[in-house]
Design a protein around this motif. Structure first.
Motif, short mmCIF file in Angstrom:
data_model
loop_
_atom_site.label_atom_id
_atom_site.label_comp_id
_atom_site.label_asym_id
_atom_site.label_seq_id
_atom_site.Cartn_x
_atom_site.Cartn_y
_atom_site.Cartn_z
N MET A 159 0.84 -1.20 0.00
CA MET A 159 0.00 0.00 0.00
C MET A 159 0.88 1.25 0.00
O MET A 159 1.86 1.33 0.74
CB MET A 159 -0.91 0.01 1.23
N SER A 160 0.53 2.23 -0.84
CA SER A 160 1.30 3.46 -0.92
C SER A 160 1.07 4.31 0.33
O SER A 160 -0.02 4.32 0.90
CB SER A 160 0.89 4.27 -2.15
N SER A 161 2.10 5.03 0.73
CA SER A 161 1.97 5.93 1.86
C SER A 161 1.26 7.20 1.40
O SER A 161 1.23 7.51 0.20
CB SER A 161 3.35 6.29 2.41
N PRO A 162 0.68 7.97 2.35
CA PRO A 162 0.02 9.23 1.97
C PRO A 162 0.96 10.17 1.21
O PRO A 162 0.55 10.84 0.28
CB PRO A 162 -0.41 9.81 3.30
N GLY A 163 2.25 10.19 1.62
CA GLY A 163 3.21 11.05 0.95
C GLY A 163 3.45 10.65 -0.49
O GLY A 163 3.56 11.49 -1.38
N GLU A 164 3.53 9.33 -0.75
CA GLU A 164 3.74 8.83 -2.12
C GLU A 164 2.53 9.15 -2.99
O GLU A 164 2.68 9.53 -4.16
CB GLU A 164 3.99 7.32 -2.09
N THR A 165 1.34 8.99 -2.43
CA THR A 165 0.14 9.30 -3.19
C THR A 165 0.06 10.78 -3.52
O THR A 165 -0.29 11.17 -4.64
CB THR A 165 -1.12 8.89 -2.39
N GLN A 166 0.44 11.62 -2.56
CA GLN A 166 0.42 13.06 -2.79
C GLN A 166 1.41 13.44 -3.89
O GLN A 166 1.11 14.25 -4.77
CB GLN A 166 0.77 13.80 -1.49
N SER A 167 2.61 12.84 -3.87
CA SER A 167 3.61 13.13 -4.90
C SER A 167 3.12 12.70 -6.28
O SER A 167 3.32 13.41 -7.28
CB SER A 167 4.92 12.40 -4.57
N LEU A 168 2.44 11.54 -6.33
CA LEU A 168 1.91 11.06 -7.59
C LEU A 168 0.83 11.99 -8.13
O LEU A 168 0.78 12.29 -9.33
CB LEU A 168 1.35 9.65 -7.41
N LEU A 169 -0.03 12.47 -7.24
CA LEU A 169 -1.09 13.39 -7.66
C LEU A 169 -0.49 14.68 -8.22
O LEU A 169 -0.98 15.22 -9.22
CB LEU A 169 -2.01 13.70 -6.48
N ARG A 170 0.55 15.17 -7.58
CA ARG A 170 1.20 16.38 -8.08
C ARG A 170 1.82 16.15 -9.45
O ARG A 170 1.69 16.99 -10.36
CB ARG A 170 2.27 16.85 -7.09
N LEU A 171 2.48 15.01 -9.62
CA LEU A 171 3.09 14.69 -10.91
C LEU A 171 2.02 14.62 -12.00
O LEU A 171 2.21 15.13 -13.12
CB LEU A 171 3.83 13.36 -10.80
N MET A 172 0.90 13.99 -11.69
CA MET A 172 -0.19 13.88 -12.66
C MET A 172 -0.73 15.26 -13.03
O MET A 172 -1.04 15.54 -14.19
CB MET A 172 -1.32 13.02 -12.08
N THR A 173 -0.81 16.14 -12.05
CA THR A 173 -1.28 17.50 -12.31
C THR A 173 -0.30 18.26 -13.18
O THR A 173 -0.69 18.90 -14.17
CB THR A 173 -1.50 18.25 -10.99
N TRP A 174 0.99 18.22 -12.81
CA TRP A 174 2.01 18.99 -13.53
C TRP A 174 2.15 18.58 -15.00
O TRP A 174 2.48 19.42 -15.84
CB TRP A 174 3.36 18.83 -12.83
N LEU A 175 1.90 17.31 -15.30
CA LEU A 175 2.08 16.83 -16.68
C LEU A 175 0.75 16.55 -17.37
O LEU A 175 0.72 15.92 -18.43
CB LEU A 175 2.98 15.59 -16.68
N SER A 176 -0.32 17.04 -16.78
CA SER A 176 -1.63 16.94 -17.41
C SER A 176 -1.73 17.92 -18.57
O SER A 176 -1.14 19.01 -18.54
CB SER A 176 -2.72 17.26 -16.37
N PRO A 177 -2.50 17.57 -19.62
CA PRO A 177 -2.72 18.52 -20.72
C PRO A 177 -3.37 19.82 -20.25
O PRO A 177 -3.26 20.85 -20.92
CB PRO A 177 -3.66 17.75 -21.66
N ALA A 178 -4.05 19.77 -19.08
CA ALA A 178 -4.72 20.96 -18.57
C ALA A 178 -3.77 21.90 -17.82
O ALA A 178 -4.14 23.04 -17.53
CB ALA A 178 -5.86 20.54 -17.63
N PHE A 179 -2.55 21.43 -17.51
CA PHE A 179 -1.61 22.28 -16.79
C PHE A 179 -1.14 23.39 -17.73
O PHE A 179 -0.73 23.12 -18.86
CB PHE A 179 -0.43 21.47 -16.30
N PRO A 180 -1.19 24.65 -17.30
CA PRO A 180 -1.00 25.79 -18.22
C PRO A 180 0.45 26.06 -18.62
O PRO A 180 1.05 27.07 -18.24
CB PRO A 180 -1.58 26.96 -17.43
N VAL A 181 1.01 25.17 -19.44
CA VAL A 181 2.35 25.41 -19.97
C VAL A 181 2.31 25.76 -21.46
O VAL A 181 3.29 26.23 -22.03
CB VAL A 181 3.29 24.21 -19.74
N GLY A 182 1.19 25.51 -22.12
CA GLY A 182 1.05 25.86 -23.53
C GLY A 182 1.65 24.85 -24.49
O GLY A 182 1.94 25.19 -25.64
#
Length: 223
Positions: A1-24
């Motif tokens: 089972m992933s720790s809360p910290g690992e899950t949080q890091s994964l969520l951030r990574l998914m956000t940063w590299l999502s097509p919706a993240f405003p990098v253009g």
């Protein structure tokens, strides 16, 4: 089972590299538009081959090496500055330089919503893979996970560009992404253990296409 910290890091990574993240990123094709114009890429199979070559022996490989190196240097502002200069110098054309610099700046601006001292260590003129590598590492994301997500996002953008250029439809685009999944994993693993000595490309046609795109009269993309 992933720790809360690992899950949080994964969520951030998914956000940063999502097509919706405003990098253009949607505005750039990394030379693919010119390749389509010159009929170097004419169908789904050609797009798959183009992206595969870029991943394993082209600009995406160099970006992966830069990202991994930045992840290891996240605590060293001097190394990050030198690595940023190298990353910008490796851009094979004016538009590729604009692309990596613009995406890097936009990424740092948007990712600052998650405050961290790493932003003070990164230079303002920071290429995209260096920015992603340093920020991801500073927030506890493993280098291999960051690489896999970064490469997957880049390929997804390439496929999206191919669809908009009329090379293939969405169903074949998804098939390309599925076909390249194992290669993304393998390249991420190799790049995680790479050094700057591993930098280098052999995709001459892609480099030429990127340079020729600068003088293309009618176009959809900025690179």
């Amino acid at each position: 089972m992933s720790s809360p910290g690992e899950t949080q890091s994964l969520l951030r990574l998914m956000t940063w590299l999502s097509p919706a993240f405003p990098v253009g990123g949607f505005a750039y094709s990394s030379g693919l538009e010119r390749a389509v114009h010159d009929r170097l890429v004419t169908d789904a199979e050609g797009l798959r081959g183009w992206l595969s070559a870029t991943l394993e022996a082209g600009t995406l490989w160099n970006d992966a090496v830069l990202l991994a190196t930045a992840a290891r240097a996240a605590d060293d502002g001097r190394q990050l500055a030198e690595l940023s200069e190298l990353g910008l110098a490796l851009a094979g054309s004016a538009e590729r330089h604009l692309e990596t610099l613009s995406l890097g700046r936009a990424f740092l601006s948007a990712a600052a919503a998650w405050p961290h001292a790493v932003f003070e260590r990164l230079p303002r003129d920071c290429p995209y893979p260096v920015a992603v590598g340093a920020v991801a590492s500073a927030h506890g994301v493993s280098t291999e996970q960051a690489l896999a997500a970064f490469l997957h996002a880049a390929l997804s953008q390439g496929i999206s560009a191919g669809i908009r250029l009329g090379v293939c439809g969405q169903q074949k685009g998804v098939k390309i992404l599925a076909d390249l999944e194992a290669r993304v994993s393998a390249v991420a693993e190799l790049a995680a253990a790479s050094t700057l000595d591993d930098l280098g490309t052999s995709t001459i046609q892609a480099d030429i296409a990127s340079m020729r795109h600068e003088t293309q009269h009618s176009r959809l993309f900025r690179s």
